[in-house]
Motif scaffolding. Structure first.
Motif, PDB file in Angstrom:
ATOM      1  N   LYS A  97       0.817  -1.222   0.000  1.00 19.59           N
ATOM      2  CA  LYS A  97       0.000   0.000   0.000  1.00 19.59           C
ATOM      3  C   LYS A  97       0.845   1.264   0.000  1.00 19.59           C
ATOM      4  N   GLY A  98       2.067   1.137   0.465  1.00 17.45           N
ATOM      5  CA  GLY A  98       2.945   2.307   0.460  1.00 17.45           C
ATOM      6  C   GLY A  98       3.315   2.752  -0.938  1.00 17.45           C
ATOM      7  N   GLU A  99       3.163   1.837  -1.892  1.00 18.01           N
ATOM      8  CA  GLU A  99       3.515   2.147  -3.286  1.00 18.01           C
ATOM      9  C   GLU A  99       2.290   2.307  -4.176  1.00 18.01           C
ATOM     10  N   CYS A 136      -8.752  -8.516 -12.136  1.00 16.32           N
ATOM     11  CA  CYS A 136      -9.013  -9.681 -11.296  1.00 16.32           C
ATOM     12  C   CYS A 136      -9.807  -9.273 -10.046  1.00 16.32           C
ATOM     13  N   PRO A 137     -11.109  -9.047 -10.236  1.00 15.09           N
ATOM     14  CA  PRO A 137     -11.931  -8.604  -9.102  1.00 15.09           C
ATOM     15  C   PRO A 137     -12.112  -9.667  -8.026  1.00 15.09           C
ATOM     16  N   GLU A 138     -11.808 -10.926  -8.379  1.00 12.67           N
ATOM     17  CA  GLU A 138     -11.936 -11.994  -7.377  1.00 12.67           C
ATOM     18  C   GLU A 138     -10.863 -11.886  -6.299  1.00 12.67           C
ATOM     19  N   VAL A 139      -9.769 -11.196  -6.614  1.00 12.21           N
ATOM     20  CA  VAL A 139      -8.630 -11.142  -5.689  1.00 12.21           C
ATOM     21  C   VAL A 139      -8.343  -9.723  -5.187  1.00 12.21           C
ATOM     22  N   PHE A 140      -8.578  -8.733  -6.052  1.00 10.39           N
ATOM     23  CA  PHE A 140      -8.221  -7.350  -5.680  1.00 10.39           C
ATOM     24  C   PHE A 140      -9.465  -6.488  -5.583  1.00 10.39           C
ATOM     25  N   LYS A 141      -9.442  -5.579  -4.635  1.00  8.17           N
ATOM     26  CA  LYS A 141     -10.516  -4.594  -4.537  1.00  8.17           C
ATOM     27  C   LYS A 141      -9.921  -3.298  -4.005  1.00  8.17           C
ATOM     28  N   MET A 142     -10.687  -2.221  -4.226  1.00  6.22           N
ATOM     29  CA  MET A 142     -10.271  -0.931  -3.701  1.00  6.22           C
ATOM     30  C   MET A 142     -10.887  -0.762  -2.318  1.00  6.22           C
ATOM     31  N   GLU A 143     -10.146  -0.143  -1.421  1.00 10.65           N
ATOM     32  CA  GLU A 143     -10.648   0.094  -0.077  1.00 10.65           C
ATOM     33  C   GLU A 143     -11.040   1.561   0.086  1.00 10.65           C
ATOM     34  N   ALA A 144     -11.634   1.859   1.221  1.00  8.52           N
ATOM     35  CA  ALA A 144     -12.132   3.206   1.470  1.00  8.52           C
ATOM     36  C   ALA A 144     -11.016   4.250   1.421  1.00  8.52           C
ATOM     37  N   ASP A 145      -9.780   3.811   1.668  1.00  8.10           N
ATOM     38  CA  ASP A 145      -8.660   4.758   1.616  1.00  8.10           C
ATOM     39  C   ASP A 145      -8.191   5.031   0.186  1.00  8.10           C
TER      40      ASP A 145
END
Ligand code: SF4
Length: 62
Positions: free
Chosen positions: A7-9, A20-29
């Motif tokens: 997340k730092g990058e 690949c929506p099964e593995v990655f998603k965006m968070e509130a941040d």
């Protein structure tokens, strides 16, 4: 296979969930997270594509 986002990058481009929506998603941040581990075998190829397409090169797959 274990997927991880540094997340730092991450620049929040929203590309990885498109691949690949099964593995990655965006968070509130506004940053991505790998939320399905281990990566299901049927998603390994798209997870690799997401990692290769990441402009910040911050997705690791082991
Ligand atoms: Fe972040 Fe990379 Fe995903 Fe873009 S593709 S949201 S930079 S982890």
């Amino acid at each position: 296979m274990i997927a991880e986002v540094d997340k730092g990058e991450c620049i929040g481009c929203e590309s990885c969930p498109e691949f690949c929506p099964e593995v990655f998603k965006m968070e509130a941040d506004g940053l991505a997270v790998a939320y399905t581990n281990p990566v299901p075998s049927e998603c390994e190829e798209t997870a690799r594509e997401a990692a290769e397409a990441c402009p910040a090169h911050c997705i690791s797959l082991e």
